[in-house]
Design an enzyme around this catalytic site. Structure first.
Site, mmCIF file in Angstrom:
data_model
loop_
_atom_site.group_PDB
_atom_site.id
_atom_site.type_symbol
_atom_site.label_atom_id
_atom_site.label_comp_id
_atom_site.label_asym_id
_atom_site.label_seq_id
_atom_site.Cartn_x
_atom_site.Cartn_y
_atom_site.Cartn_z
ATOM 1 N N LYS A 26 -38.437 -26.384 32.524
ATOM 2 C CA LYS A 26 -37.733 -26.154 33.793
ATOM 3 C C LYS A 26 -36.924 -27.396 34.187
ATOM 4 C CE LYS A 26 -37.261 -24.199 38.063
ATOM 5 N NZ LYS A 26 -37.617 -23.203 39.012
ATOM 6 N N GLU A 45 -27.151 -23.753 39.687
ATOM 7 C CA GLU A 45 -26.969 -22.482 38.973
ATOM 8 C C GLU A 45 -25.505 -22.054 38.846
ATOM 9 O OE1 GLU A 45 -30.192 -19.650 39.645
ATOM 10 O OE2 GLU A 45 -28.798 -18.032 39.157
ATOM 11 N N ASN A 100 -33.686 -16.849 34.924
ATOM 12 C CA ASN A 100 -33.837 -15.537 35.561
ATOM 13 C C ASN A 100 -34.178 -14.440 34.557
ATOM 14 O OD1 ASN A 100 -33.188 -16.717 38.002
ATOM 15 N ND2 ASN A 100 -30.997 -16.375 37.722
ATOM 16 N N GLU A 121 -44.405 -16.621 34.376
ATOM 17 C CA GLU A 121 -43.269 -17.559 34.416
ATOM 18 C C GLU A 121 -43.395 -18.595 33.291
ATOM 19 O OE1 GLU A 121 -40.674 -17.194 36.323
ATOM 20 O OE2 GLU A 121 -41.291 -16.182 38.178
ATOM 21 N N HIS A 150 -35.805 -11.199 35.703
ATOM 22 C CA HIS A 150 -35.777 -11.144 37.167
ATOM 23 C C HIS A 150 -34.890 -10.029 37.730
ATOM 24 C CE1 HIS A 150 -38.050 -14.817 36.912
ATOM 25 N NE2 HIS A 150 -38.100 -14.938 38.227
ATOM 26 N N HIS A 169 -37.080 -8.001 40.000
ATOM 27 C CA HIS A 169 -36.898 -7.945 41.462
ATOM 28 C C HIS A 169 -36.728 -6.504 41.941
ATOM 29 C CE1 HIS A 169 -35.499 -12.373 42.284
ATOM 30 N NE2 HIS A 169 -36.807 -12.243 42.279
ATOM 31 N N HIS A 221 -45.084 -10.932 42.031
ATOM 32 C CA HIS A 221 -43.801 -11.336 41.451
ATOM 33 C C HIS A 221 -43.904 -11.512 39.927
ATOM 34 C CE1 HIS A 221 -39.929 -13.258 41.056
ATOM 35 N NE2 HIS A 221 -40.504 -14.294 40.469
ATOM 36 N N LYS A 248 -34.746 -24.860 44.805
ATOM 37 C CA LYS A 248 -34.335 -23.580 45.415
ATOM 38 C C LYS A 248 -35.257 -23.305 46.593
ATOM 39 C CE LYS A 248 -32.177 -20.772 41.820
ATOM 40 N NZ LYS A 248 -32.315 -19.585 40.960
ATOM 41 N N ARG A 263 -28.678 -22.513 34.340
ATOM 42 C CA ARG A 263 -29.908 -22.311 35.124
ATOM 43 C C ARG A 263 -30.225 -20.821 35.233
ATOM 44 N NH1 ARG A 263 -32.207 -25.290 40.565
ATOM 45 N NH2 ARG A 263 -33.995 -23.913 40.820
ATOM 46 N N ARG A 283 -30.557 -30.622 60.579
ATOM 47 C CA ARG A 283 -29.624 -30.734 59.439
ATOM 48 C C ARG A 283 -30.265 -31.401 58.222
ATOM 49 N NH1 ARG A 283 -26.068 -32.496 63.501
ATOM 50 N NH2 ARG A 283 -24.692 -30.813 64.189
HETATM 51 N N1 GLY Z 1 -36.959 -19.570 39.478
HETATM 52 C C1 GLY Z 1 -35.675 -19.708 38.906
HETATM 53 C C2 GLY Z 1 -34.993 -20.988 39.264
HETATM 54 O O1 GLY Z 1 -35.592 -21.885 39.805
HETATM 55 O O2 GLY Z 1 -33.814 -21.125 39.021
#
Ligand code: GLY
Length: 368
Positions: free
Chosen positions: A229, A239, A247, A187, A250, A254, A266, A145, A243, A123
């Protein structure tokens, strides 16, 4: 002396991002964490382990009772629940408990997977990020993330789990192959495009040093990129809102990644996705034509693609529908109002997306 940025959560210090060129400084950071009597497991992959596994293990050995290494085969195809299971088995067999520590040593796949193991094993167990690729240093190691791909869908299973520390030794960028390096750079361009026009201009002005991987320029580049960031994830860690701006590129990116069966990196797909998003922004009269062509063409000197072949635009459109970045039935598309200002738009139609995919599609047969 290493330089650092502090990331806050709910206005309280949460973790540091440390910029360094010396693994001994990682040991110094760990020695502040009271790990005497504790075990550390470095989770890494078969590409990174031969280069940095032993060096890092030796550097941190004095900080804890014992250092273990769990190494899995490199590649996006191994970012899945089978590898997670193997990691659980390894930790159980070596009697890891909740007070021990995991270290993600590697690129985005290693960081996301290790973070997910850390979020779920017993956990939750502490982990730190030691990113070794430009993509992971500029983006994926920051913001908590974590997750794995599932059934062909990228990052479909995951959790938010903040690291205790992000330690980047940017000397590691010297050993990256060109494609990996520039893929990560996409990025960084993205961070300039969404939030910081001055930084974007600085990147273009420092193109030569960036190609040369000049260490002082790499340091400034990472610090400025990480600042963008950091500010975004501090305001919206899970998000719920802004946030999503990260993207940019993306949704279509993606979809192309999947359509090409992960043959493109990527960051290469993010560059393509940014061009497509800038095209939609132009067509929606948010950007001028000149701005669109400037954004598109500036990926080229950084060895990033602005066209893609061997796809079906209609299939890519279909694949955008399975993107996680949705708000009910609407895709949360990120568009540009200008360089340095991105916005969330839920009004982009299928026709607009298809036109953008066709804009970046290089049809080999038509060009024979
Ligand atoms: N790579 C996008 C984020 O961390 O929200």
């Amino acid at each position: 002396m290493a330089e650092r940025l502090e990331v806050q959560m709910n206005k309280k210090p949460c973790y540091s991002i440390v910029f360094s060129t010396d693994w001994n400084e990682l040991a110094m950071e760990l020695s502040e964490m009271e790990l005497q009597g504790r075990k550390i497991c470095i989770i890494t992959d078969s590409n990174v382990d031969p280069i940095y596994g032993e060096v890092v293990a030796n550097a941190i050995k004095p900080c804890c009772k014992e250092v273990f290494r769990f190494v899995f085969p490199a590649g996006e195809e191994n970012k899945n629940l089978d590898t997670v299971r193997d990691a659980y088995v390894f930790l159980i067999q070596n009697h890891f408990d909740r007070k021990d520590l995991l270290i993600a040593l590697g690129g985005g796949v290693v960081g996301d997977l290790t973070g997910f193991v850390a979020a779920t094993y017993l956990r939750g167990i502490d982990f730190i990020q030691v990113p070794t690729t430009l993509l992971a240093q500029a983006d994926s190691s920051i913001g908590g993330k974590t997750g794995v791909d599932f059934d062909g869908y990228k990052n479909m299973v995951g959790a938010f789990k903040m690291p205790k520390l992000v330690f980047m030794n940017f000397e590691t960028l010297k050993t990256l192959d060109e494609r990996q390096y520039y893929s990560g750079f996409a990025e960084i361009m993205k961070h300039g495009l969404i939030k910081d026009a001055e930084f974007y201009e600085w990147l273009l002005e420092n193109m030569y040093e960036i190609h040369e991987r000049d260490l002082s320029v790499l340091k400034e580049m990472l610090q400025r990129s990480c600042m963008v960031k950091k500010l975004v994830v501090e305001r919206d860690p899970t998000e719920q809102g802004d946030r999503a701006l990260l993207n940019l590129g993306h949704t279509i990116g993606h979809a192309i990644e999947k359509a090409k069966n992960f043959a493109l990196f990527h960051g290469e797909c993010v560059a393509l996705g940014c061009v497509a998003a800038a095209y939609i922004s132009w067509k929606k009269e948010m950007l001028s034509m000149e701005e669109y062509y400037e954004i598109r063409d500036m990926f080229v000197p950084f060895c990033l693609p602005i066209t893609v072949d061997g796809i079906s635009p209609e299939e890519v459109l279909k694949l955008t529908k399975s993107d996680k970045k949705k708000d009910g039935d609407h895709i949360k598309f990120i568009l540009l109002k200008k360089i340095g200002k991105a916005v969330i738009d839920t009004s982009v139609t299928d026709d607009e997306i298809l036109a953008a995919i066709k804009e970046i599609y290089f049809d080999e047969e038509a060009n024979d």
